[in-house]
Design an enzyme around this catalytic site. Structure first.
Site, PDB file in Angstrom:
ATOM      1  N   HIS A 100      -8.875  21.286   8.278  1.00  0.00           N
ATOM      2  CA  HIS A 100      -8.310  22.418   7.532  1.00  0.00           C
ATOM      3  C   HIS A 100      -8.843  23.706   8.133  1.00  0.00           C
ATOM      4  O   HIS A 100     -10.006  23.805   8.500  1.00  0.00           O
ATOM      5  CB  HIS A 100      -8.649  22.337   6.037  1.00  0.00           C
ATOM      6  N   HIS A 102      -9.654  27.481   7.298  1.00  0.00           N
ATOM      7  CA  HIS A 102      -9.868  28.478   6.249  1.00  0.00           C
ATOM      8  C   HIS A 102      -9.303  29.812   6.732  1.00  0.00           C
ATOM      9  O   HIS A 102      -9.532  30.206   7.885  1.00  0.00           O
ATOM     10  CB  HIS A 102     -11.362  28.692   5.991  1.00  0.00           C
TER      11      HIS A 102
HETATM   12  P1  5GP Z   1     -15.130  22.638   4.081  1.00  0.00           P
HETATM   13  O1  5GP Z   1     -16.441  22.838   3.391  1.00  0.00           O
HETATM   14  O2  5GP Z   1     -14.860  21.159   4.316  1.00  0.00           O
HETATM   15  O3  5GP Z   1     -14.945  23.440   5.330  1.00  0.00           O
HETATM   16  O4  5GP Z   1     -14.023  23.197   3.098  1.00  0.00           O
HETATM   17  C1  5GP Z   1     -13.490  22.462   2.060  1.00  0.00           C
HETATM   18  C2  5GP Z   1     -12.876  23.432   1.105  1.00  0.00           C
HETATM   19  O5  5GP Z   1     -12.028  22.741   0.220  1.00  0.00           O
HETATM   20  C3  5GP Z   1     -13.914  24.164   0.236  1.00  0.00           C
HETATM   21  O6  5GP Z   1     -13.795  25.561   0.442  1.00  0.00           O
HETATM   22  C4  5GP Z   1     -13.548  23.747  -1.184  1.00  0.00           C
HETATM   23  O7  5GP Z   1     -13.697  24.793  -2.127  1.00  0.00           O
HETATM   24  C5  5GP Z   1     -12.106  23.305  -1.039  1.00  0.00           C
HETATM   25  N1  5GP Z   1     -11.697  22.274  -1.969  1.00  0.00           N
HETATM   26  C6  5GP Z   1     -12.401  21.149  -2.290  1.00  0.00           C
HETATM   27  N2  5GP Z   1     -11.704  20.399  -3.160  1.00  0.00           N
HETATM   28  C7  5GP Z   1     -10.544  21.070  -3.404  1.00  0.00           C
HETATM   29  C8  5GP Z   1      -9.407  20.793  -4.233  1.00  0.00           C
HETATM   30  O8  5GP Z   1      -9.312  19.775  -4.907  1.00  0.00           O
HETATM   31  N3  5GP Z   1      -8.411  21.714  -4.219  1.00  0.00           N
HETATM   32  C9  5GP Z   1      -8.474  22.862  -3.474  1.00  0.00           C
HETATM   33  N4  5GP Z   1      -7.445  23.696  -3.570  1.00  0.00           N
HETATM   34  N5  5GP Z   1      -9.530  23.140  -2.680  1.00  0.00           N
HETATM   35  C10 5GP Z   1     -10.544  22.258  -2.649  1.00  0.00           C
END
Ligand code: 5GP
Ligand code: ZN
Length: 112
Positions: A100, A102
């Site tokens: 993903h 951001h």
């Molecule tokens: P990472 O830390 O893997 O780079 O980012 C994961 C992102 O996914 C985090 O910013 C977190 O807030 C978001 N996230 C986690 N679970 C969910 C969810 O169920 N729905 C949405 N919309 N975002 C999520």
């Protein structure tokens, strides 16, 4: 990947505030936003991390950045500034192991 959170959101099995979707990606608001605009751009294809992307995914990665640019323009932050981030593995804080991008904007961002 039936148990993968972002696969399930991409298949509309779980709810999300979707702001953009096409045949390759879905984009939705982060559930825990770190800026006034915090969108996640997620490919429909399950790729765990950027390390797992191959040359066959190069067009997909470029497309993700093109979508980021479009969403930044639509949200009025293209000129003021925004950030695109792939967190990769533990020291970067990756918590969802489905690729993903951001897209953060709408406030002055510190670094890192
Ligand atoms: P990472 O830390 O893997 O780079 O980012 C994961 C992102 O996914 C985090 O910013 C977190 O807030 C978001 N996230 C986690 N679970 C969910 C969810 O169920 N729905 C949405 N919309 N975002 C999520
Ligand atoms: Zn997945």
């Amino acid at each position: 990947m039936e148990s993968c959170l972002f696969c399930r959101i991409a298949k509309h099995e779980l709810p999300a505030k979707v702001v953009y979707e096409d045949d390759r990606v879905i984009a939705f608001d982060d559930i825990n936003p770190q800026a006034p605009m915090h969108i996640l751009i997620v490919p429909h294809k399950h790729i765990p991390t950027l390390n797992d992307a191959t040359a066959a995914d190069n067009d997909l990665l470029l497309h993700m950045f093109a979508v980021a640019r479009k969403l930044a323009q639509q949200n009025g932050v293209a000129h003021s500034g925004y950030r695109t981030v792939f967190n990769v593995n533990s020291e970067a804080g990756q918590s969802v192991f489905h690729l993903h991008l951001h897209v953060l904007g709408g406030r002055k961002l510190s670094w890192p």
